[in-house]
Design an enzyme around this catalytic site. Structure first.
Site, PDB file in Angstrom:
ATOM      1  N   CYS A   4      75.079  59.396 125.055  1.00  0.00           N
ATOM      2  CA  CYS A   4      73.629  59.206 125.285  1.00  0.00           C
ATOM      3  C   CYS A   4      72.834  58.599 123.935  1.00  0.00           C
ATOM      4  O   CYS A   4      73.510  58.470 122.973  1.00  0.00           O
ATOM      5  CB  CYS A   4      73.006  60.940 125.248  1.00  0.00           C
TER       6      CYS A   4
ATOM      7  N   ARG B 290      80.478  60.469 125.312  1.00  0.00           N
ATOM      8  CA  ARG B 290      80.698  61.378 124.014  1.00  0.00           C
ATOM      9  C   ARG B 290      81.979  62.192 124.421  1.00  0.00           C
ATOM     10  O   ARG B 290      82.651  62.322 123.566  1.00  0.00           O
ATOM     11  CB  ARG B 290      79.571  61.974 123.500  1.00  0.00           C
TER      12      ARG B 290
ATOM     13  N   PRO C   1      77.672  63.295 114.998  1.00  0.00           N
ATOM     14  CA  PRO C   1      78.890  62.740 114.516  1.00  0.00           C
ATOM     15  C   PRO C   1      79.983  63.868 114.758  1.00  0.00           C
ATOM     16  O   PRO C   1      79.744  64.959 114.952  1.00  0.00           O
ATOM     17  CB  PRO C   1      78.463  62.749 113.183  1.00  0.00           C
TER      18      PRO C   1
ATOM     19  N   ASN D 130      79.068  70.618 131.606  1.00  0.00           N
ATOM     20  CA  ASN D 130      79.447  70.785 130.358  1.00  0.00           C
ATOM     21  C   ASN D 130      80.575  71.486 130.022  1.00  0.00           C
ATOM     22  O   ASN D 130      81.127  71.845 128.992  1.00  0.00           O
ATOM     23  CB  ASN D 130      78.339  71.176 129.490  1.00  0.00           C
TER      24      ASN D 130
END
Length: 417
Positions: A117, A93, A123, A23
């Site tokens: 995922c 994403r 959003p 990440n």
């Protein structure tokens, strides 16, 4: 399709090297779009999501070199395409993170709305709101975000909610904007801090790093740099939970204990003996873990990405624990699979009540997302008999050689087709 076969066989004992943080690596690789110079990254994990990012950048015309394992060189001297297509974005994403840097440097960007995922809607409205505040024209057409701006200009942006991806996108965009940008209610996650430190190494002017108020003075251009990705606190936490559940003794090398204090505190509450140095963590568990209550919240509180793993520890703990998920809806998809292994978990809304049982039983279970799949693997380590974890392509998105790392400390685990 690959599966993992696991046979529960007692304590884990030994050393595990923690990989670079997925990440942190994903936005840091995207930051390479902000300069025409070559960026050299080290401690890059070899993961499915990293390979997807590499494909995405190469598709845009970025030159990517991976001569050495865990090292990557990126040169975005020019781009052939300012479009991030649905075919790649749908699988991950984090692809949305090319939006800010591409727009800031090249004046336009078109990025498919993300997939990834199955754990909630997540959003991108905060990303768009911030870019509009910085002067971009943004529209959504046929499932794509289209953004244009001659040059972004600094603005004060107040996030309506804490968003890691939104903070990262706007932080990258602001480095090349005209004037000063202030990001209020910014995410404080260590991975955001790692990105900010990388941008500073490239010549960005950022203050407030590590706080919820980031101030960015835009510069005309950024330069190349060499940067080491931080260790993965979620991978580290997963291995520590595995050590505690199996009543073992594990030592993590190349770890970042200061980035995961909330997880370490909860593990101490379960009865684990934990010692830390600057870059190592030792966990020793002598007895059956005690069940713990916990609630997921933005950093520095307990991370949602460790929820499934610590819930799994509660499954075999002494007592009962209440788990409350406040970050994502639909993030209890591992519960039916754990219950098939003999766990006693009841879900009410965003809360799970876990009553510890004496033992779990091996079963064939199905991974539904990245962290849920990790929880099923560590459940298999303590279950009686054989556990088969199916759909481990989820696992490969975020864990590097997990079967090799666990096998090296005593787990009976193998990848089978």
């Amino acid at each position: 399709m690959d599966k993992l076969k696991i046979i529960g066989n007692g304590p884990l004992n030994g050393e595990i090297r923690v990989s670079g943080a997925k990440n942190a690596a994903l936005p840091i690789l995207c930051a390479g779009l902000l300069t025409a110079d070559t960026m050299r990254f080290t401690n890059v994990p070899m993961l499915r999501d990293i390979a997807t990012t590499q494909k995405l950048l190469q598709g845009m015309g970025v030159r990517v070199m991976t001569d050495n394992v865990h090292e990557m060189e990126i040169t975005a001297s020019h781009l052939d395409s300012l479009v991030a297509p649905y075919e790649l974005v749908k699988t991950m994403r984090a692809s949305i993170l090319v939006l800010g840097p591409t727009l800031a440097r090249f004046g336009e960007a078109t990025v498919s709305l993300p997939g990834g995922c199955a754990i909630g809607s997540r959003p991108v409205d905060q990303h768009i709101k911030g870019l509009v505040a910085m002067g971009a024209e943004v529209s959504i057409e046929h499932g794509y975000v289209k953004a244009r701006a001659k040059r972004l200009r600094g603005a004060r942006i107040v996030m309506d909610m804490v968003t890691v991806g939104g903070t990262e996108n706007l932080l990258m965009a602001a480095t090349l904007a005209e004037g000063t940008t202030i990001l209020e209610n910014a995410a404080r996650e260590p991975e955001v801090t790692d990105l900010a430190n990388c941008l500073v190494a490239m010549g960005a002017k950022i203050s407030g790093i590590g706080t919820d108020r980031l101030v960015i003075e835009g510069v005309d251009k950024l330069h190349g740099a060499e940067y080491a990705v931080m260790p993965d606190r979620i991978e580290a936490g997963t291995f520590l939970v595995a050590g505690a559940m199996t009543r073992g003794h594990v030592v993590l090398k190349n770890a970042a204990p200061k980035s995961m204090e909330a997880v370490l505190d909860k593990l101490r509450e379960t009865g684990a003996l934990i010692e830390c140095g600057d870059d190592w963590i030792s966990l020793d568990m002598k007895q059956r873990p005690k069940a713990v209550n916990f609630r997921t919240l933005p950093y520095p509180a307990f991370p949602t990405d460790m929820q499934a793993q610590l819930m799994t520890l509660n499954c075999v703990a002494d007592g009962a624990g209440v788990v409350t998920e406040t970050i994502f809806e639909n993030r209890f998809m591992h519960v039916p699979e754990l219950n098939r292994m003999g766990a006693n978990i009841e879900v009410e809304g965003n809360t799970a009540i876990v009553k510890g049982v004496d033992k779990l039983s091996g079963a064939t279970v199905m991974a539904t997302d990245l962290r849920a799949s990790a929880s099923l693997v560590i459940a298999g380590l303590v279950a009686e008999g054989e556990t088969i974890v199916d759909r481990i392509y989820h696992l490969d998105r975020g864990y590097e050689y997990i079967e090799k790392k666990l096998g090296a400390v005593g787990a009976l685990i193998e990848r089978v087709s």
